[in-house]
Scaffold this motif. Structure first.
Motif, PDB file in Angstrom:
ATOM      1  N   PHE B  36       0.822  -1.214   0.000  1.00 30.84           N
ATOM      2  CA  PHE B  36       0.000   0.000   0.000  1.00 30.84           C
ATOM      3  C   PHE B  36       0.854   1.261   0.000  1.00 30.84           C
ATOM      4  N   GLY B  37       1.963   1.218   0.718  1.00 30.59           N
ATOM      5  CA  GLY B  37       2.784   2.411   0.912  1.00 30.59           C
ATOM      6  C   GLY B  37       2.736   2.819   2.366  1.00 30.59           C
ATOM      7  N   LEU B  38       3.496   3.873   2.690  1.00 34.40           N
ATOM      8  CA  LEU B  38       3.585   4.302   4.087  1.00 34.40           C
ATOM      9  C   LEU B  38       2.294   4.953   4.585  1.00 34.40           C
ATOM     10  N   GLY B  39       1.303   5.001   3.721  1.00 33.16           N
ATOM     11  CA  GLY B  39       0.014   5.554   4.128  1.00 33.16           C
ATOM     12  C   GLY B  39      -0.665   4.768   5.229  1.00 33.16           C
ATOM     13  N   ILE B  40      -0.236   3.540   5.473  1.00 36.86           N
ATOM     14  CA  ILE B  40      -0.851   2.782   6.570  1.00 36.86           C
ATOM     15  C   ILE B  40      -0.344   3.255   7.927  1.00 36.86           C
ATOM     16  N   THR B  41       0.647   4.140   7.923  1.00 40.74           N
ATOM     17  CA  THR B  41       1.143   4.669   9.197  1.00 40.74           C
ATOM     18  C   THR B  41       0.393   5.960   9.527  1.00 40.74           C
TER      19      THR B  41
END
Lengths: 265, 385, 128
Positions: B36-41
């Motif tokens: 997904f990318g670092l967007g899950i942080t």
């Protein structure tokens, strides 16, 4: 060839620094590149386009006397449409190259208790300052963000590792990170400009791709004269004349970054 | 020597498999992040570094603190620390590996990590950080393994190790100095823009690292036949209290400068952390907890009777360790990003997947630490037999 | 200590697993793909460079284009007296508008997955 030699020297530099394990890789790679260059019989030349706009140092003047909210919208749309800037629903993932904010946010160190009324809620367009002394370029560990000879501070999206050091370094909050794949959030893709991929940083590029074909930046075109673009080092340029006749300020001058964007107030 | 890690009691193997389970669980979240990318942080455009970089910064300190054993033993001939020297160095090794893993977890394009070597950039502090961190890992691997091997064979360590050991002293200082330089050289971030950041990092490291080492010593004594020694533990506790007081002193210097000068760029961040800014203050309870823990740790350690009681000592060390972990991790990193350069307040708090990935990295570190300590204790037991 | 049988069995398993790709594909090598040229590419007869060079070295060529364009603002590539705009999307893909039949076929065959198209666009009609 020059490029190969430079790469080779960089590799050699790394090896000298004691990262001996890389020397094997280094030998293989540079041999390959040199060999392929050896096979080349054709005359190759890279050059600028015939109608490319050039300058010693590009700069921008924002005339806040003309700015309105409507103009800001037009500029933002023009820029974000031209550069395939995605519009994410989640604010944390937000990406913006140019946007408008209030005076107190654009110039937080110049806030006044008794500010001229006109500035209270005047939208101020903000974007990358293309600093002459850019902290982001200094911070980047791979030279993925770099300063071109004409002053543009640009991104090489192919090289960016997504460490976001440049974002911590930028004192203007001008940079955005692709926290997710941007493609699904781009409504009308402009086929002439690439999108980005997840995991890289992006920002305003002063429309380097448009300057190369003789066009002014998209925001300038859409600004109804509120943005004026030109060569800061050319005393005859329009922006230099404007700066000679009007008092202009820059964002956070005290930090020594030497921004290339001036605001006539 | 590694074979010693292959023979262990039932509880040893249960612990190993628990760690493997933790690592595996966290890794599935990392796969999700890769996809997904670092967007899950919880990170955002305004707070671009979060939990991962906070852990990285903290663990660099833990790694550097091994020097608090090296200096007394090798430079002042304080023999007692010889007994636990390897424990400090093994802790440094596993901390270093966790640091590297946290950096990788934080990258948007981890596959391009080697671009840092491909395009070496001396004006970037991250480039130097990579050099000093990998160098420190190498030094500790070479030194600890060779010293332990010599001890096992009952021979003195090889002569060529001496210069490397001496080198490890300034090198340990350098890893935390360069890590501080990542932050304190950035023009627009008033909270970090202070020359005392590197000294403060070192002071907190010399408190937090040895505090953790004391806890490890107490655990090793309980679960193995090897006793790290009462004198060793008591000496370490003095290192902890010196470090912790120096850390608080530096912190109060910071507070004074910010509050007396009242320059907003410096003051706003402290105000955000401890009192909240414009109605935002998610970190306020955390910061006061950290301060309370650190201060009570200092008080407990300062009282000789309390310090000498190992149960109280354990509590004091845990307080110190957790307090510094909160202050240096979350507070230092998130505090520097809020308010943002446009003086807007957008807060940060880690998300569940983000924490799980961090837990997996800690699991990996503890797995490596367990294996290394098993080898160490195995050698000690073999010698005792 | 007589672990000879164990070691031999272990070695045998290792060799078998290690050489898996070789014996698994024995005698069943897929034929090299034939790329299909679009009408526009056929009409042009000649690419930026000769076919042999393009086949072997197009990635190096694109690498050069990318570095010169992005980093040095040299966006025009001149070879043998002819000029091209150094752009994957706007020059290459203009002629080779059939990505699936032209690019992907070979890339799939040699099992490479270039990430060019994560960012660079290709003609819409090819999107499936």
């Amino acid at each position: 060839m020059e490029n190969n030699r430079r790469n080779f020297l960089k590799f050699a530099g790394v090896t000298v620094l004691g990262l001996g394990s890389l020397s094997l890789l280094d030998g293989l790679t540079s041999d390959d590149v040199i060999a392929s260059a050896g096979q080349t019989s054709a005359e190759e030349i890279y050059k600028k386009g015939a109608n490319a706009l050039t300058a010693k140092r590009w700069g921008m003047v924002v005339d806040t006397r003309i700015i309105t909210a409507a103009i800001c919208r037009k500029m933002e749309n023009a820029c974000h449409q031209t550069h395939n800037v995605p519009d994410h629903a989640n604010k944390r993932h937000e990406i913006k190259w140019i946007w408008d904010t209030e005076y107190k946010h654009a110039f937080p160190e110049k806030t006044d208790l008794f500010l001229a009324e006109r500035f209270e809620h005047l939208p101020i367009p903000v974007f990358c300052n293309h600093c002459a002394n850019p902290p982001c370029v200094q911070a980047c560990p791979t030279q993925a963000t770099f300063q071109r000879a004409d002053g543009l501070v640009l991104m090489d999206f192919h090289r960016c590792i997504g460490c976001r050091f440049c974002m911590a370094a930028c004192p203007y909050g001008s940079r955005s990170f692709n926290f997710r794949d941007p493609r699904e959030a781009i409504k009308n893709e402009n086929p002439e400009f690439p999108t980005r991929m997840k995991g890289v940083v992006e920002k305003c590029n002063f429309c380097a791709e448009r300057l190369a074909v003789g066009k002014e930046p998209a925001c300038v075109e859409a600004s109804d004269g509120a943005l004026i673009f030109g060569d800061l080092e050319d005393p005859q340029s329009e922006i230099r004349k404007l700066l000679k006749e009007n008092y202009a300020i820059r964002r956070k001058q005290n930090l020594g970054t030497n921004p290339s964007v001036y605001y006539i107030v | 020597m590694l074979d010693k890690a292959l023979k262990g009691s039932k509880s040893y193997w249960i612990w190993i498999f628990v760690l493997l389970g933790v690592i595996g669980t966290g890794f599935t979240f990392y796969l999700k992040q890769l996809d997904f990318g670092l967007g899950i942080t919880g990170m955002s455009r305004d707070v671009t570094w979060g939990f991962y970089i906070a852990q990285f910064t903290f663990l660099v300190g833990v790694a550097a603190s091994a020097v608090m054993l090296v200096i007394p033993y090798y430079l002042h001939n304080y023999k007692a620390f010889g007994r636990i020297m390897i424990m400090g160095e093994f802790l440094a090794i596993s901390s270093m590996i966790m640091c590297i893993l946290f950096i990788i977890a934080d990258l948007g394009q981890p596959m391009r990590l080697l671009n840092v070597l491909l395009y070496p950039t001396p004006h970037s502090m991250l480039f130097w950080d990579m050099i000093v961190l990998s160098g420190y890992l190498l030094i500790n691997l070479v030194v600890s393994w060779n010293v332990l091997d010599a001890e096992r064979n009952s021979v003195p360590p090889a002569k060529w190790l001496k210069p490397i050991i001496y080198l490890s002293v300034p090198w340990a200082i350098s890893i935390h100095t360069v890590t501080a330089y990542l932050y304190c050289g950035l023009p627009g971030r008033g909270f970090w823009l202070t020359a005392i950041l590197a000294p403060r990092f070192l002071a907190s490291a010399f408190a937090g690292g040895p505090a953790f080492l004391i806890l490890l010593c107490l655990i090793v004594r309980r679960v193995t036949n090897f006793d790290p020694g009462r004198e060793q533990i008591q000496s370490l506790s003095k290192v902890v209290v010196y470090g912790s007081i120096a850390n608080m002193f530096f912190f109060l210097c910071e507070v004074f400068v910010a509050m007396y000068s009242q320059i907003p760029e410096h003051l706003d961040h402290l105000q955000y952390l401890f009192f909240g800014l414009h109605g935002h203050g998610v970190l306020v309870p955390w910061m006061w907890t950290a301060m309370a823990l650190i201060v009570s740790g200092i008080i407990l350690l300062l009282i000789p009777a309390a310090r000498k009681n190992e149960a109280v000592l354990a509590v004091a060390c845990a307080f110190t360790f957790i307090g510094i972990w909160i202050d240096k991790g979350m507070g230092m990193v998130a505090g520097g990003f809020v308010p943002n350069p446009l003086h807007e307040v957008n807060e940060y708090f880690p998300t569940f997947p983000e924490v799980m990935i961090a837990v997996a990295v800690y699991g990996t570190g503890f797995l490596i630490l367990t294996i290394l300590y098993k080898v160490f204790v195995g050698v000690k037991e073999e010698l005792a037999a | 200590m007589n672990d000879k049988p164990k070691i031999i069995i272990g070695l045998a398993i290792f060799v078998a697993v290690f050489t898996f790709p070789i014996w698994y594909n024995r005698g069943a090598a897929a034929p090299a793909p034939e790329v299909k040229l679009s009408e526009k590419a056929k009409a042009a007869k000649q690419c930026v460079r000769d076919t042999d060079y393009m086949r072997k070295e197009h990635m190096q060529l694109l690498d050069g284009w990318r570095d010169r364009t992005v980093r040095d603002a040299m966006r025009v590539y001149e070879v043998n007296g002819k000029e091209y705009v150094a752009s994957l999307s706007n020059t290459c893909m203009d002629c080779h508008s059939n990505k699936a039949d032209f690019c992907d076929k070979c890339h799939n065959y040699v099992s490479v997955d270039p990430y060019c198209w994560n960012c660079h666009t290709y003609p819409k009609e090819e999107k499936k």
